[in-house]
Write an enzyme that holds these catalytic residues in place. Structure first.
Site, mmCIF file in Angstrom:
data_model
loop_
_atom_site.group_PDB
_atom_site.id
_atom_site.type_symbol
_atom_site.label_atom_id
_atom_site.label_comp_id
_atom_site.label_asym_id
_atom_site.label_seq_id
_atom_site.Cartn_x
_atom_site.Cartn_y
_atom_site.Cartn_z
ATOM 1 N N HIS A 13 57.022 29.121 -32.107
ATOM 2 C CA HIS A 13 56.641 29.173 -33.519
ATOM 3 C C HIS A 13 55.918 27.892 -33.944
ATOM 4 O O HIS A 13 56.511 26.821 -33.936
ATOM 5 C CB HIS A 13 57.914 29.372 -34.355
ATOM 6 C CG HIS A 13 57.661 29.489 -35.813
ATOM 7 N ND1 HIS A 13 58.178 28.608 -36.733
ATOM 8 C CD2 HIS A 13 56.926 30.389 -36.516
ATOM 9 C CE1 HIS A 13 57.795 28.962 -37.934
ATOM 10 N NE2 HIS A 13 57.030 30.036 -37.844
ATOM 11 N N HIS A 55 49.657 24.972 -41.527
ATOM 12 C CA HIS A 55 50.564 25.902 -42.212
ATOM 13 C C HIS A 55 50.559 25.816 -43.732
ATOM 14 O O HIS A 55 50.398 26.828 -44.414
ATOM 15 C CB HIS A 55 52.008 25.705 -41.712
ATOM 16 C CG HIS A 55 52.972 26.638 -42.367
ATOM 17 N ND1 HIS A 55 53.632 26.338 -43.546
ATOM 18 C CD2 HIS A 55 53.377 27.881 -42.024
ATOM 19 C CE1 HIS A 55 54.407 27.356 -43.892
ATOM 20 N NE2 HIS A 55 54.269 28.307 -42.988
HETATM 21 O O1 G3P Z 1 54.538 34.533 -38.112
HETATM 22 C C1 G3P Z 1 55.897 34.284 -38.269
HETATM 23 C C2 G3P Z 1 56.153 33.137 -39.227
HETATM 24 O O2 G3P Z 1 55.336 32.062 -38.846
HETATM 25 C C3 G3P Z 1 55.873 33.494 -40.659
HETATM 26 O O3 G3P Z 1 56.247 32.505 -41.558
HETATM 27 O O4 G3P Z 1 55.833 30.577 -43.012
HETATM 28 O O5 G3P Z 1 56.469 30.196 -40.649
HETATM 29 O O6 G3P Z 1 54.219 31.056 -41.234
HETATM 30 P P1 G3P Z 1 55.658 31.022 -41.608
HETATM 31 MG MG MG Z 2 53.369 31.353 -39.299
#
Ligand code: G3P
Ligand code: MG
Length: 245
Positions: A13, A55
């Protein structure tokens, strides 16, 4: 069209973001070193139309800059430090462009989940730019690319402009029309907040025949529970903890 295969069933992630600053080349390199085959990252547009891997809407949390990302050209954004906030060892790490990240992943033979993060009204500009920059990869099939977004507009644009692309619907909550939208968009996968996942929901989605992915899971016991319900893969900041089990 490439088939979705999650083995090992973990997606790093924002890269291996427990060990290196999120969405940086260092985090993707670390994911490769851990033996992960998939990474997730977020893409946005700079003021001058460069696709960057980042992000937050704001620069404040993860850079030494301040203000809204969309206000600055890439020539400025690329000078910011995105590593020092995480650990002094990563000082000097820069915001990567989509092209830089794809070059690294392609070299490492890894697959990409590209999450589209467009402010309202910017969806079309971002989607078209991303598709343009990824056209070589999409045509050659040399890297599996799975797109996802919380934005229905972004998903519709992706399906419209890249009918054969792999599309994942992101759900933070169980939205009222998510199944209808998923059918309409011909979604290839469903990506769900792990906090709202239940055995019943997982079974239902698996009966639809779709790969089911859950974010963000950093606890090995929770990952095992989700797998036992049929979840195909989890997004994790610490993929090694999940894979160790
Ligand atoms: O794509 C899964 C996750 O990354 C979604 O939430 O806020 O971490 O981008 P976020
Ligand atoms: Mg994400």
């Amino acid at each position: 069209m490439a088939l979705l295969n999650f083995n090992p069933p973990v997606i790093a992630h924002r890269g291996a973001s427990a060990y290196a600053p999120e969405n940086t080349l260092a985090a993707f390199t670390k994911a490769a070193q851990l033996g992960v085959k998939w990474v997730e990252f977020d893409v946005m547009l700079s003021a001058d139309g460069e696709v960057i891997v980042f992000h937050d809407d704001s620069l404040d949390r993860t850079t030494n800059g301040k203000g809204e990302v969309v206000c600055y050209p890439y020539s400025y954004l690329r000078t910011l430090d995105v590593g020092a906030w995480f650990d002094a060892r990563f000082a000097g790490e820069k915001i990567p462009s989509l092209q830089q990240v794809m070059a690294l992943l392609s070299e490492a033979r890894m697959s990409a989940n590209v999450e589209i993060k467009a402010p309202l009204g910017q969806e079309k500009a971002l989607v078209l730019r991303v598709l343009d920059q990824l056209s070589t990869y999409l045509l050659s099939g040399q890297s599996t690319i799975l797109f996802s977004s919380f934005s229905m507009d972004a998903l519709h644009l992706l399906r419209q402009h890249a009918p054969d692309c792999l599309l994942g619907m992101l759900l933070h909550e169980w939205e009222p029309h998510w199944e209808k939208n998923s059918a309409l968009l011909k979604c290839d996968a469903i990506h769900v907040n792990q906090a709202i996942m239940t055995r019943e929901h997982a079974q239902h989605i698996k009966h639809m025949g779709k790969p089911l992915l859950c974010y963000t899971v950093n606890d090995a016991a929770r990952a095992q529970e989700l797998y036992s319900w049929g979840v195909d893969a989890v997004f994790s900041d610490a993929p090694d903890i999940i894979m160790r089990e």
